[in-house]
Design an enzyme around this catalytic site. Structure first.
Site, mmCIF file in Angstrom:
data_model
loop_
_atom_site.group_PDB
_atom_site.id
_atom_site.type_symbol
_atom_site.label_atom_id
_atom_site.label_comp_id
_atom_site.label_asym_id
_atom_site.label_seq_id
_atom_site.Cartn_x
_atom_site.Cartn_y
_atom_site.Cartn_z
ATOM 1 N N ASP A 138 -117.747 -3.703 -82.197
ATOM 2 C CA ASP A 138 -117.294 -2.745 -81.188
ATOM 3 C C ASP A 138 -116.211 -3.346 -80.289
ATOM 4 O O ASP A 138 -115.975 -2.860 -79.176
ATOM 5 C CB ASP A 138 -118.474 -2.301 -80.312
ATOM 6 C CG ASP A 138 -119.280 -1.181 -80.954
ATOM 7 O OD1 ASP A 138 -118.852 -0.678 -82.002
ATOM 8 O OD2 ASP A 138 -120.332 -0.813 -80.402
ATOM 9 N N ASP A 291 -134.088 -2.031 -77.606
ATOM 10 C CA ASP A 291 -135.025 -2.768 -78.454
ATOM 11 C C ASP A 291 -136.473 -2.529 -78.038
ATOM 12 O O ASP A 291 -137.339 -2.266 -78.859
ATOM 13 C CB ASP A 291 -134.698 -4.270 -78.414
ATOM 14 C CG ASP A 291 -134.365 -4.764 -77.013
ATOM 15 O OD1 ASP A 291 -134.659 -4.047 -76.025
ATOM 16 O OD2 ASP A 291 -133.801 -5.864 -76.897
#
Length: 543
Positions: A138, A291
């Site tokens: 990214d 996460d």
């Protein structure tokens, strides 16, 4: 009666109990008027609340201490508790008995570490035709993107199945990149996915040790490895982080895995069953702890997790205070925000046992992610110093000394080599509790910076390279900086909130030195120094 007799009269004497009518006298008068009916009761309430939170944290630490001792002494090893058979190389079958594994390496302008992470993934001891490596870049810097792509092409020319993947935007940040990666058609045949952040370096046998647990246990969703830190000895800041994280891995993760087969995924150095990710709803970017979000959702659907303490991956700790503060904001704000979003979903869930719900809501979220930060800050940085100014309120010695000492000793078991730094670690954690408490409230209230995502800066091999520079090179570099830039950097380092608390604690310490009886001033002056060091931004420079 005269013309003005009906008007109320306000008579303020020039001297009140020997205090001349000036600004200092007014402040003292207001203080004395408000202290008994308002300040004393409020401060007592604060003491009671802090003592209750201290007891909660103490019981949590004691519980985990007892469990980890039982685990080490009596629990069977993971290979004995779960069905586990190493994958054997077979000349007749070739690589067909190896499942296809996807490796995802999310990146964002990782100029210093991209070669290390890609190289470590490509050197994994796993059949090349059963391994798919996906670099999810990214990056916003075109030069860095070109370097990463060229590195992928270099490994691809060696026969490694590696793909360089980019997106048009950074929607969802890391969660968005991982989610987008799983949608690619070339990964549909993969059964498992291993995730490594850009600074992580798994050993070649990483997959051979982790995957058999997932193969032999269909209800297992995740195998999490332990982090090891290549730059732990770089400076005092990294040593402090190592002490905190070692406790997290040595105790918290181990206890959660052994007792409830649940813990928070650490976002990297773990292997997931892709079917479990899909059943849990995939990656979501509603918080900055995607996460942990995935781990909780998967657990609520009955999936089990396994932590392997002897399976390790090398990584890098933030070595600048600025990078560390951004990381801690994300790690403190995200769990609090996730707790706000998921607490009722956990309560209403019918697939999870009652005691596991209690563990997740009370122990995992409430005590460790909220209470632990708040009690450290409010008790030792606010309430305790204020009791010096209000001698009518006393804190029992068991709450001020004994319980904190036991909690600290229990926290230190993760890093025995740093036991000599324990006292400074306490002072440093107290300072950071201010930053973490602020982030926790932002997450709970879902305020302005709740979804702020700043990628942790990584220095990689540049850390060692900088240390090896000659004195002449360093001098040239120093001379090249203009005075204006130096002054600007100094201002950028300042943390005004910490400096404000340093002044507050210094005043309380001076007052205790002159009027107090408990000798708290020793602690307060040391805490003042630590707040000042962090306030001026020099923790990362102390070796």
């Amino acid at each position: 009666m005269g013309e003005f007799d009906s008007q109320p009269k306000f008579i303020i004497p020039e001297r009140i109990q020997g205090v001349s009518y000036d600004i200092a006298g007014q402040i003292k008068m207001i203080w004395e008027v408000m202290k008994a009916p308002l300040i004393v009761p409020m401060l007592k309430l604060g003491v009671y609340i802090c003592l209750a939170m201290s007891l909660m944290l103490f019981m949590e630490r004691l519980y985990m201490g007892i469990v980890i001792i039982l685990v080490k002494l009596f629990w069977k090893k993971p290979e004995q508790r779960y069905k586990y058979e190493p994958i054997q190389d077979d000349l007749e079958l070739g690589s067909s008995n190896f499942p296809v594994v996807l490796i995802q390496i999310p990146m964002f302008n990782e100029k210093e570490v991209y070669k290390v992470s890609i190289g470590a993934a490509c050197n994994l001891s796993w059949p090349a035709d059963r391994l798919v490596i996906q670099v999810l870049d990214d990056s916003t810097d075109p030069a860095i993107k070109q370097m990463v792509e060229m590195e992928c092409q270099r490994w691809g020319s060696k026969g490694i199945n590696i793909t360089y993947q980019i997106r048009e935007n950074r929607t969802g940040y890391k969660a968005g990149a991982l989610k987008e990666g799983l949608k690619r058609s070339y990964v549909k045949h993969c059964e498992y996915v291993a995730i490594f952040d850009a600074d992580f370096r798994p050993e070649p046998d990483f997959l051979r040790r982790a995957i058999p647990f997932l193969i032999g246990n269909p209800d297992m969703a995740l195998v999490q490895a332990r982090w090891r830190f290549v730059n732990a000895d770089e400076c005092l800041l990294t040593r402090m982080q190592e002490m905190s994280l070692d406790y997290h891995f040595t105790v918290e993760q181990e206890v959660g895995s052994a007792t409830h087969a649940f813990f928070g995924f650490n976002g990297t150095a773990g292997v997931w069953r892709i079917a479990a990710i899909n059943e849990a709803g995939g990656w979501k970017d509603r918080t900055t702890v995607e996460d942990m979000d995935l781990a909780v959702r998967a657990s609520l659907r009955g999936w089990k997790f396994l932590y392997l303490g002897d399976l390790q991956a090398k990584s890098e700790l933030p070595s600048t205070l600025r990078a560390f503060r951004f990381q801690q904001h994300r790690w403190s704000c995200g769990p609090a925000n996730l707790f706000r979003k998921m607490v009722m979903e956990i309560v209403r869930n019918k697939r999870v046992k009652f005691w596991k719900k209690v563990y997740v809501i009370y122990s995992f979220f409430f005590v460790r992610k909220i209470i632990a930060h708040m009690v450290t800050f409010f008790f030792y940085c606010v309430v305790l110093p204020l009791t010096i100014l209000v001698p009518e309120v006393r804190v029992p010695i068991w709450g001020a000394v004994y319980i904190p000492s036991i909690i600290t000793i229990l926290n230190s078991v993760g890093t025995p080599r740093s036991i000599h730094l324990l006292f400074y670690w306490i002072l440093f954690e107290n300072v950071m509790s201010l930053h973490r408490t602020k982030a926790t409230f932002i997450g709970l209230l879902e305020a302005g910076r709740a979804n702020e995502w700043v990628v942790t800066e990584k220095l990689g091999d540049s850390v060692n390279n900088n240390k090896n520079k000659t004195a002449g090179d360093a001098a040239k570099k120093t001379n090249a900086k203009s005075p204006k830039r130096t002054r600007s950097k100094f201002v950028e380092r300042l943390n005004t909130l910490e400096l404000g608390f340093a002044a507050f604690l210094f005043i309380c310490g001076c007052y205790d030195f002159v009027h107090g009886k408990n000798n708290y001033f020793i602690y307060l002056f040391l805490q003042t120094i630590t707040f000042s060091i962090v306030g001026f931004g020099y923790v990362g420079t102390i070796v």
